[in-house]
Design a protein around this motif. Structure first.
Motif: not given
Length: 68
Positions: A29-32, A58-60, A62-67
């Motif tokens: 599921e894609i979550k916002r 893309n979870e890793a 986004i949560l690490s701050g790369k994107n």
């Protein structure tokens, strides 16, 4: 008062796919989510809110701050 839901009703609602967007690559599921970052202004720092769509692909990043 609000509607009282039983445990089975809550479980049935959670497991239904109605209204959910599924990622075609990872099949999850894609979550916002809401990302709060700092924005430099003339007097100091202020929080900046932005929203991102997240799934297992893309979870890793986004949560690490790369994107951000």
């Amino acid at each position: 008062m609000g509607k009282v839901k039983s445990f089975t009703a809550k479980l049935a609602h959670e497991t239904s796919n109605e209204g959910k967007v599924i990622c075609p690559v990872c099949n999850t599921e894609i979550k916002r989510i809401k990302l709060i970052t700092n924005k430099k202004q003339s007097g100091g720092w202020t929080p900046q809110n932005e929203y991102a769509k997240i799934c297992k692909c893309n979870e890793a990043d986004i949560l690490s701050g790369k994107n951000l």
